[in-house]
Design a protein around this motif. Structure first.
Motif: not given
Ligand SMILES: [Zn+2]
Length: 394
Positions: A210, A246, A250, A254, A265, A268-269, A272-273
């Motif tokens: 993230m 975390w 986020l 965002v 955005l 990062g997402i 992380s995923v």
């Protein structure tokens, strides 16, 4: 023979192969959870134990000829057996039709293998709330290797997309598993202590991803494993603290603050995923191999959707589902996987409500819906995305 006749015979041939695979699949679904061999002994009537003859082993046909009863003792045979054989035949036939060999080469083969393995996994999940690692982890490898075989322009993922898809899919589910578990434990830290590759690796990779994207997630996760191995104890941070950080990251990403240190955005997402998913899958693989080396005779499997895990901690999403997500993400790519997951949630809700209305109370696991959603996405996902974008005016 005409071209149309040739194609029809080709599809018929694969449907017959599918029916035979379905017949074997019934044996696997029955015996695997019991830790029995799937090749020996030969199939018997469950009541009178008479060994079934060749005429009783013809998929679908035998069931109809015998009028759903054992020839000697008359016990009723469940309609599930011919239904599974028919579903396998239909799936194989449809795949042979949708990916014809003259256009798609061997593309249909890995998809058929995946369909067979995932249907068996879904049925075992339905019966036992367990998803055998031998099916889900092996299917993940089949799905990634399949990506090397697919003909281009079919809309199927290439090898890189398959790997990324598997990481995102496992990551989405492991984050639901961690965050959901945290809420159900009322924000208490997990009691799980694994070494050297653990959920702590997943957690720290999710946070690093993230903050800095996938590459940072992979570096930080690897360092956690390395340091744990060197210090010979699990290097861990309290789970509530990691996920609080975390969540703050986020929100920063965002709101666009992340741009100040160069993380957008999506980066990062996705970081992380996919970072969390990579270590969730590597961890699953690691622990599967450890169990195997220990000679664990019990079929390795993981709770899938059961309300508690092995340690009695409440879970929102079983770890078996995290492993099941990997082959689905590799088969569909990350975007197709999300379409399938959405369909799984809708299907699950519809069936759940229907079951309540019918007065049933049996807990239905999520795995079978994930598998159904994934193959629906394979069949109609592109059309659905196109229709939705058109609806939005794109
Ligand atoms: Zn019998």
């Amino acid at each position: 023979m005409t071209d149309a006749g040739l194609e029809a015979s080709w599809i018929a041939l694969w449907s017959i192969v599918g029916a035979l695979v379905g017949s074997f699949g019934n044996v696997v679904v029955y015996r695997w959870p019991r830790g029995e061999s799937v090749v020996r002994p030969r199939s018997r009537c469950p009541r009178c134990s008479r060994v079934l003859g060749p005429l009783e082993l013809i998929p679908i046909v035998s069931y109809l000829l015998l009028r759903a009863r054992c020839r000697s003792c008359g016990v009723r045979i469940s309609p599930r057996y011919p239904l599974v054989e028919a579903a396998m035949a239909l799936g194989f036939g449809l795949l042979a039709w949708a990916y014809p060999v003259h256009e798609a080469g061997l593309s249909a083969l890995p998809l058929m293998a995946l369909y067979a393995m995932l249907l068996m996994a879904a049925l075992i999940d339905l019966d036992t709330y367990l998803l055998p690692d031998g099916l889900t982890i092996t299917a993940a490898f089949v799905a990634v290797l399949g990506a090397f075989v697919y003909a281009p322009e079919l809309g199927l993922p290439g090898p890189g997309e398959a790997l990324f898809g598997a990481a995102v899919a496992s990551g989405a589910l492991v984050l639901i598993n961690r965050l959901g578990g945290l809420v159900l434990r009322r924000l208490k830290d997990t009691s799980e202590r694994l070494w050297p590759l653990s959920l702590d690796t997943v957690n720290i990779a999710a946070l690093a991803g993230m903050l800095g994207g996938l590459r940072l997630a992979l570096v930080v996760g690897s360092l956690q494993v390395l340091l744990s191995a060197v210090t010979r104890r699990p290097l861990r941070l309290s789970e509530p603290v990691v996920y609080a950080a975390w969540l703050v990251s986020l929100l920063l990403i965002v709101s666009g603050v992340g741009e100040r240190w160069g993380v957008g955005l999506v980066e990062g997402i996705a970081g992380s995923v996919a970072g969390a998913g990579t270590f969730a899958f590597l961890g699953a693989l690691w622990w599967w191999l450890v169990d195997w080396r220990r000679g664990d005779r019990r079929a390795p499997a993981d709770a899938a959707g059961a309300p508690e895990d092995d340690d009695g901690e409440p879970v929102a999403m079983g770890f078996g589902d995290v492993k099941l997500a990997a082959p689905l993400g590799a088969m569909l790519g990350w975007d197709g996987f999300l379409v399938g997951l959405l369909m799984a949630v809708v299907l699950g809700a519809v069936i759940g409500v229907a079951q309540r209305l019918a007065g049933g109370s049996r807990f239905v696991p999520f795995g079978p819906f994930m598998v159904a959603g994934a193959f629906l996405a394979l069949a109609v996902g592109d059309a659905l995305i196109g229709w939705y974008l058109a609806l939005l005016g794109f």
